[in-house]
Design a protein around this motif. Structure first.
Motif, PDB file in Angstrom:
ATOM      1  N   PRO A 107      42.469  29.006  37.362  1.00  0.00           N
ATOM      2  CA  PRO A 107      42.387  30.359  36.860  1.00  0.00           C
ATOM      3  C   PRO A 107      44.820  29.944  37.232  1.00  0.00           C
ATOM      4  O   PRO A 107      44.463  31.043  36.546  1.00  0.00           O
ATOM      5  CB  PRO A 107      41.658  31.068  37.950  1.00  0.00           C
ATOM      6  N   GLU A 130      47.730  34.962  33.333  1.00  0.00           N
ATOM      7  CA  GLU A 130      46.393  36.684  34.542  1.00  0.00           C
ATOM      8  C   GLU A 130      46.372  37.734  33.116  1.00  0.00           C
ATOM      9  O   GLU A 130      45.179  38.529  33.319  1.00  0.00           O
ATOM     10  CB  GLU A 130      47.192  37.719  35.447  1.00  0.00           C
ATOM     11  N   LEU A 170      43.076  36.641  32.020  1.00  0.00           N
ATOM     12  CA  LEU A 170      42.292  36.796  33.078  1.00  0.00           C
ATOM     13  C   LEU A 170      41.607  38.027  32.752  1.00  0.00           C
ATOM     14  O   LEU A 170      40.520  38.378  33.091  1.00  0.00           O
ATOM     15  CB  LEU A 170      42.057  36.111  33.874  1.00  0.00           C
ATOM     16  N   HIS A 175      39.703  39.340  41.612  1.00  0.00           N
ATOM     17  CA  HIS A 175      40.755  38.895  43.121  1.00  0.00           C
ATOM     18  C   HIS A 175      40.474  37.602  43.767  1.00  0.00           C
ATOM     19  O   HIS A 175      41.105  36.855  43.946  1.00  0.00           O
ATOM     20  CB  HIS A 175      41.374  40.606  43.518  1.00  0.00           C
ATOM     21  N   LEU A 215      41.340  35.212  41.095  1.00  0.00           N
ATOM     22  CA  LEU A 215      42.596  34.767  40.913  1.00  0.00           C
ATOM     23  C   LEU A 215      42.865  33.187  42.074  1.00  0.00           C
ATOM     24  O   LEU A 215      43.723  32.912  42.053  1.00  0.00           O
ATOM     25  CB  LEU A 215      43.386  36.249  41.100  1.00  0.00           C
ATOM     26  N   THR A 216      42.472  33.996  43.552  1.00  0.00           N
ATOM     27  CA  THR A 216      43.419  33.453  45.096  1.00  0.00           C
ATOM     28  C   THR A 216      42.519  32.513  45.004  1.00  0.00           C
ATOM     29  O   THR A 216      42.661  31.697  45.736  1.00  0.00           O
ATOM     30  CB  THR A 216      42.872  34.565  46.133  1.00  0.00           C
ATOM     31  N   SER A 221      46.648  38.931  46.766  1.00  0.00           N
ATOM     32  CA  SER A 221      45.619  39.933  46.332  1.00  0.00           C
ATOM     33  C   SER A 221      46.630  41.288  46.356  1.00  0.00           C
ATOM     34  O   SER A 221      46.619  42.189  44.989  1.00  0.00           O
ATOM     35  CB  SER A 221      44.654  39.773  47.303  1.00  0.00           C
ATOM     36  N   ASP A 267      49.203  41.574  43.441  1.00  0.00           N
ATOM     37  CA  ASP A 267      48.804  41.267  42.380  1.00  0.00           C
ATOM     38  C   ASP A 267      48.956  43.036  41.308  1.00  0.00           C
ATOM     39  O   ASP A 267      48.766  44.076  41.656  1.00  0.00           O
ATOM     40  CB  ASP A 267      47.782  41.029  42.218  1.00  0.00           C
ATOM     41  N   ALA A 294      46.570  41.072  36.488  1.00  0.00           N
ATOM     42  CA  ALA A 294      45.050  41.675  36.151  1.00  0.00           C
ATOM     43  C   ALA A 294      44.757  43.199  36.955  1.00  0.00           C
ATOM     44  O   ALA A 294      44.040  43.306  36.162  1.00  0.00           O
ATOM     45  CB  ALA A 294      44.299  39.615  36.351  1.00  0.00           C
ATOM     46  N   THR A 295      45.363  43.234  37.563  1.00  0.00           N
ATOM     47  CA  THR A 295      44.987  44.680  38.446  1.00  0.00           C
ATOM     48  C   THR A 295      44.809  45.987  37.559  1.00  0.00           C
ATOM     49  O   THR A 295      43.941  46.387  37.533  1.00  0.00           O
ATOM     50  CB  THR A 295      45.187  44.756  40.084  1.00  0.00           C
TER      51      THR A 295
END
Length: 265
Positions: A108, A113, A116, A140, A143-144, A201, A204, A207-208
């Motif tokens: 990732p 993003e 994703l 999330h 992502l993290t 998170s 972000d 992506a969110t």
């Protein structure tokens, strides 16, 4: 006598201009957050906390802030837990497909993003699952997790395996060895990874935007929606709060990591 170098002078000037270009907008946002007037003017006619008070009275922003805190905290806990177990497996054990699995968990970082976000959204559409807070949390974590895994792995590589073997030779089982030996030595990396996961998170937006619902908006998504409608001075106050949180959290992570490393060493 030191010779004058026009080339190095130009590099220094260019570097200074780059930093000014990067940080000047951040300074402007923080300064305007204390502007008592509706519109930003320079020089300001005094200093006021008016927009911070109005921000605290905005229920939609407070709800978004709560969502971000809960989402960031859960993301940090889950990513750190998985990252610790995965790092132990990849560093301390040998099994088929280890390198492939490690690469998949770290991938990732290399994928944009936006890709994703769209991929996870389309996958859940294929499964006929609606967008929800759980989807947001899963995204999330994806992502993290690579960042936590890299930090914990880097620390675990430096921990000699002889320490764990000595504990086992004295009668400790695998869990007791991890609790009394491995975990304390890993603690600086664990704290740093958790705080970085929380920061990523919390901050972000790319992506969110694909995963959030109207009920589960985070602070960055809320700022984006506010900017689409109008530019309110509350955004400056909210931006100042976000800047303080996203800057102090990584600094705290670095400080705690160094502090606990000195204690253990």
């Amino acid at each position: 006598m030191k010779q004058f170098s026009p080339g190095w002078t130009l590099i220094r000037i260019y570097t200074i201009l780059v930093y000014v270009f990067m940080f000047a907008p951040i300074v402007v946002v923080i300064v305007l957050a204390f502007n008592p007037k509706q519109f930003g003017i320079f020089p300001m006619e005094g200093v006021s906390l008016r927009w911070f008070v109005k921000l605290a009275q905005n229920e939609s922003i407070i709800d978004a802030f709560k969502n971000s805190l809960v989402l960031g905290s859960l993301t940090a806990v889950i990513s750190t837990g998985i990252g610790i177990l995965a790092a132990l497996a990849f560093i301390r054990f040998e099994f088929p497909g280890k390198n492939t699995l490690n690469t998949m968990l770290l991938s990732p970082i290399m994928i944009p993003e936006v890709v994703l976000g769209v991929a996870l959204l389309l996958f859940l559409r294929f499964l006929q699952q609606p967008k929800s807070f759980v989807l947001l949390l899963i995204g999330h974590v994806v992502l993290t997790l690579p960042y936590v895994l890299l930090i914990v792995q880097a620390r675990l590589v430096g921990i000699k395996k002889e320490y764990e073997e000595a504990a086992k030779s004295l009668g400790a089982n695998a869990f007791e060895t991890f609790r009394e030996v491995t975990f304390p030595l890993l603690l600086p990396a664990i704290l740093a990874g958790a705080l970085f996961a929380f920061t990523i998170s919390f901050d972000d937006i790319t992506a969110t935007l694909f995963w959030a619902t109207a009920q589960n908006q985070t602070v960055p998504v809320k700022i984006f929606s506010m900017l689409r409608n109008s530019i309110s001075p509350e955004i400056n106050a909210l931006g100042a709060v976000m800047i303080v949180l996203t800057v102090t959290t990584p600094l705290l992570a670095g400080y705690l990591s160094r502090k606990f490393s000195k204690i253990k060493d």
